[in-house]
Design a protein around this motif. Structure first.
Motif, PDB file in Angstrom:
ATOM      1  N   ARG A  21       0.576  -1.140   0.121  1.00 41.31           N
ATOM      2  CA  ARG A  21      -0.015   0.015   0.030  1.00 41.31           C
ATOM      3  C   ARG A  21       0.705   1.335   0.200  1.00 41.31           C
ATOM      4  O   ARG A  21       1.775   1.355   0.862  1.00 41.31           O
ATOM      5  CB  ARG A  21      -1.006   0.180   1.170  1.00 41.31           C
ATOM      6  CG  ARG A  21      -1.900   1.219   1.247  1.00 41.31           C
ATOM      7  CD  ARG A  21      -2.893   1.013   2.467  1.00 41.31           C
ATOM      8  NE  ARG A  21      -3.491   2.411   2.373  1.00 41.31           N
ATOM      9  CZ  ARG A  21      -4.636   2.745   3.353  1.00 41.31           C
ATOM     10  NH1 ARG A  21      -5.140   1.506   3.878  1.00 41.31           N
ATOM     11  NH2 ARG A  21      -5.124   3.635   3.288  1.00 41.31           N
ATOM     12  N   ARG A  22       0.767   2.013  -0.950  1.00 44.34           N
ATOM     13  CA  ARG A  22       2.025   3.237  -1.197  1.00 44.34           C
ATOM     14  C   ARG A  22       1.554   4.155  -0.445  1.00 44.34           C
ATOM     15  O   ARG A  22       2.298   4.778   0.053  1.00 44.34           O
ATOM     16  CB  ARG A  22       1.961   3.318  -2.783  1.00 44.34           C
ATOM     17  CG  ARG A  22       2.914   4.119  -3.103  1.00 44.34           C
ATOM     18  CD  ARG A  22       3.352   4.449  -4.503  1.00 44.34           C
ATOM     19  NE  ARG A  22       4.162   3.287  -4.966  1.00 44.34           N
ATOM     20  CZ  ARG A  22       4.737   3.107  -6.089  1.00 44.34           C
ATOM     21  NH1 ARG A  22       4.766   3.955  -6.727  1.00 44.34           N
ATOM     22  NH2 ARG A  22       5.487   2.247  -6.129  1.00 44.34           N
ATOM     23  N   SER A  23       0.197   4.659  -0.325  1.00 39.42           N
ATOM     24  CA  SER A  23      -0.351   5.914   0.382  1.00 39.42           C
ATOM     25  C   SER A  23      -1.337   5.523   1.394  1.00 39.42           C
ATOM     26  O   SER A  23      -2.005   4.691   1.285  1.00 39.42           O
ATOM     27  CB  SER A  23      -0.814   6.883  -0.798  1.00 39.42           C
ATOM     28  OG  SER A  23      -1.908   6.328  -1.206  1.00 39.42           O
ATOM     29  N   VAL A  24      -1.360   6.587   2.304  1.00 37.00           N
ATOM     30  CA  VAL A  24      -2.146   6.167   3.224  1.00 37.00           C
ATOM     31  C   VAL A  24      -3.280   7.285   3.334  1.00 37.00           C
ATOM     32  O   VAL A  24      -4.145   7.502   4.258  1.00 37.00           O
ATOM     33  CB  VAL A  24      -1.432   6.502   4.784  1.00 37.00           C
ATOM     34  CG1 VAL A  24      -0.457   5.335   4.974  1.00 37.00           C
ATOM     35  CG2 VAL A  24      -0.726   7.855   4.823  1.00 37.00           C
ATOM     36  N   SER A  25      -3.543   7.950   2.414  1.00 37.90           N
ATOM     37  CA  SER A  25      -4.596   9.075   2.248  1.00 37.90           C
ATOM     38  C   SER A  25      -5.771   8.111   2.063  1.00 37.90           C
ATOM     39  O   SER A  25      -6.167   7.003   1.863  1.00 37.90           O
ATOM     40  CB  SER A  25      -4.184  10.050   1.017  1.00 37.90           C
ATOM     41  OG  SER A  25      -4.406   9.253  -0.179  1.00 37.90           O
ATOM     42  N   HIS A  26      -6.736   9.100   1.694  1.00 38.33           N
ATOM     43  CA  HIS A  26      -8.250   8.663   1.675  1.00 38.33           C
ATOM     44  C   HIS A  26      -8.271   8.142   0.288  1.00 38.33           C
ATOM     45  O   HIS A  26      -9.335   7.066  -0.031  1.00 38.33           O
ATOM     46  CB  HIS A  26      -9.361   9.528   2.026  1.00 38.33           C
ATOM     47  CG  HIS A  26      -9.302  10.673   0.527  1.00 38.33           C
ATOM     48  ND1 HIS A  26      -8.289  11.505   0.526  1.00 38.33           N
ATOM     49  CD2 HIS A  26     -10.083  10.713  -0.411  1.00 38.33           C
ATOM     50  CE1 HIS A  26      -8.441  12.367  -0.515  1.00 38.33           C
ATOM     51  NE2 HIS A  26      -9.498  11.883  -1.219  1.00 38.33           N
ATOM     52  N   ASP A  27      -7.390   8.176  -0.630  1.00 41.71           N
ATOM     53  CA  ASP A  27      -7.338   7.603  -1.818  1.00 41.71           C
ATOM     54  C   ASP A  27      -6.093   6.695  -2.126  1.00 41.71           C
ATOM     55  O   ASP A  27      -5.214   7.212  -2.799  1.00 41.71           O
ATOM     56  CB  ASP A  27      -7.573   8.549  -3.036  1.00 41.71           C
ATOM     57  CG  ASP A  27      -7.796   8.184  -4.256  1.00 41.71           C
ATOM     58  OD1 ASP A  27      -8.172   7.123  -4.573  1.00 41.71           O
ATOM     59  OD2 ASP A  27      -7.600   9.070  -5.468  1.00 41.71           O
ATOM     60  N   PRO A  28      -5.849   5.603  -1.660  1.00 35.23           N
ATOM     61  CA  PRO A  28      -4.645   4.822  -1.717  1.00 35.23           C
ATOM     62  C   PRO A  28      -4.452   4.386  -2.812  1.00 35.23           C
ATOM     63  O   PRO A  28      -5.346   3.967  -3.690  1.00 35.23           O
ATOM     64  CB  PRO A  28      -4.895   3.775  -0.528  1.00 35.23           C
ATOM     65  CG  PRO A  28      -6.214   3.274  -0.528  1.00 35.23           C
ATOM     66  CD  PRO A  28      -7.128   4.777  -0.768  1.00 35.23           C
ATOM     67  N   THR A  29      -3.056   3.966  -3.137  1.00 31.98           N
ATOM     68  CA  THR A  29      -2.618   3.550  -4.400  1.00 31.98           C
ATOM     69  C   THR A  29      -1.910   2.017  -3.928  1.00 31.98           C
ATOM     70  O   THR A  29      -1.211   2.304  -2.870  1.00 31.98           O
ATOM     71  CB  THR A  29      -1.616   4.405  -5.113  1.00 31.98           C
ATOM     72  OG1 THR A  29      -2.404   5.451  -5.572  1.00 31.98           O
ATOM     73  CG2 THR A  29      -0.939   3.788  -6.171  1.00 31.98           C
ATOM     74  N   ASP A  48      -4.862   1.461  -8.310  1.00 30.64           N
ATOM     75  CA  ASP A  48      -5.821   2.162  -7.454  1.00 30.64           C
ATOM     76  C   ASP A  48      -6.487   0.963  -6.617  1.00 30.64           C
ATOM     77  O   ASP A  48      -7.004   0.163  -7.269  1.00 30.64           O
ATOM     78  CB  ASP A  48      -7.016   2.850  -8.069  1.00 30.64           C
ATOM     79  CG  ASP A  48      -6.318   4.064  -8.715  1.00 30.64           C
ATOM     80  OD1 ASP A  48      -5.344   4.424  -8.676  1.00 30.64           O
ATOM     81  OD2 ASP A  48      -6.934   4.714  -9.790  1.00 30.64           O
ATOM     82  N   GLU A  51      -8.624   0.669   0.584  1.00 31.84           N
ATOM     83  CA  GLU A  51      -7.923   0.601   1.762  1.00 31.84           C
ATOM     84  C   GLU A  51      -6.972  -0.509   1.397  1.00 31.84           C
ATOM     85  O   GLU A  51      -5.981  -0.250   0.659  1.00 31.84           O
ATOM     86  CB  GLU A  51      -9.108   0.001   2.754  1.00 31.84           C
ATOM     87  CG  GLU A  51     -10.071   0.928   3.270  1.00 31.84           C
ATOM     88  CD  GLU A  51     -11.079   0.333   4.080  1.00 31.84           C
ATOM     89  OE1 GLU A  51     -11.229  -0.956   4.599  1.00 31.84           O
ATOM     90  OE2 GLU A  51     -11.905   1.155   4.708  1.00 31.84           O
ATOM     91  N   ASN A  52      -6.971  -1.792   1.684  1.00 32.77           N
ATOM     92  CA  ASN A  52      -6.033  -2.805   1.535  1.00 32.77           C
ATOM     93  C   ASN A  52      -6.298  -3.921   0.627  1.00 32.77           C
ATOM     94  O   ASN A  52      -5.657  -5.123   0.498  1.00 32.77           O
ATOM     95  CB  ASN A  52      -5.487  -3.379   2.856  1.00 32.77           C
ATOM     96  CG  ASN A  52      -4.913  -2.356   3.684  1.00 32.77           C
ATOM     97  OD1 ASN A  52      -4.343  -1.294   3.317  1.00 32.77           O
ATOM     98  ND2 ASN A  52      -5.140  -2.597   5.104  1.00 32.77           N
TER      99      ASN A  52
END
Length: 156
Positions: A21-29, A48, A51-52
């Motif tokens: 999981r590259r990002s922890v924002s509301h729109d994870p990648t 995209d 969550e996980n």
């Protein structure tokens, strides 16, 4: 890191594939990253996800030698296929849009895996709704895709 698997690559030998999981924002990648046994990093793939929701199929690799990863960007499931080539894996082929969940050559959105069958291969069941007269009233159709040695094509 969400998960990892060790696979046997026909050209490169042992390869470890990571799901991250590259990002922890509301729109994870999510990211699919791979490293050879000698430590060489292969090209990574962004996807995209919600969550996980990035997972290996079980088993991760089928009789074709392709490796399968399922994902969900928030609405429908999708399937990424890692197809080995001489330098690592074929380009997923995302479309030119900013979305990294649909429109790829080896990325199938609104799809699920079936199998492996008796031949040891997965097939991909892809759904589509043409939204006529509306998405709520539209008919959802399904197509089964099978590996022909170069790509996944409709069966029948």
């Amino acid at each position: 890191m969400l998960d990892h698997r060790d696979i046997r690559h026909p050209e490169l030998g042992a390869v470890r594939v990571f799901l991250v999981r590259r990002s922890v924002s509301h729109d994870p990648t999510g990211c699919v990253a791979a490293v050879t046994g000698s430590g060489r990093a292969l090209a990574s793939i962004d996807v995209d996800i919600y969550e996980n929701d990035l997972h290996f199929a079980d088993p991760a690799t089928d009789a074709t030698g392709n490796t399968f990863i399922t994902y969900n960007p928030g609405r429908y499931d999708g399937v990424l296929v890692l197809v080995p080539d001489t330098d690592g894996f074929e380009d997923i082929g995302w479309s030119d849009t900013e979305e990294h969940y649909s429109g790829g050559r080896f990325a199938y959105y609104h799809a699920r895996l079936a199998g492996p069958g008796e031949d040891g291969r997965y097939t991909i069941i892809r759904s589509a709704n043409w939204c006529v007269p509306s998405c709520a009233q539209g008919t959802t159709t399904q197509v089964t895709l099978s590996w022909n040695g170069r790509e996944y094509l409709s069966v029948g």
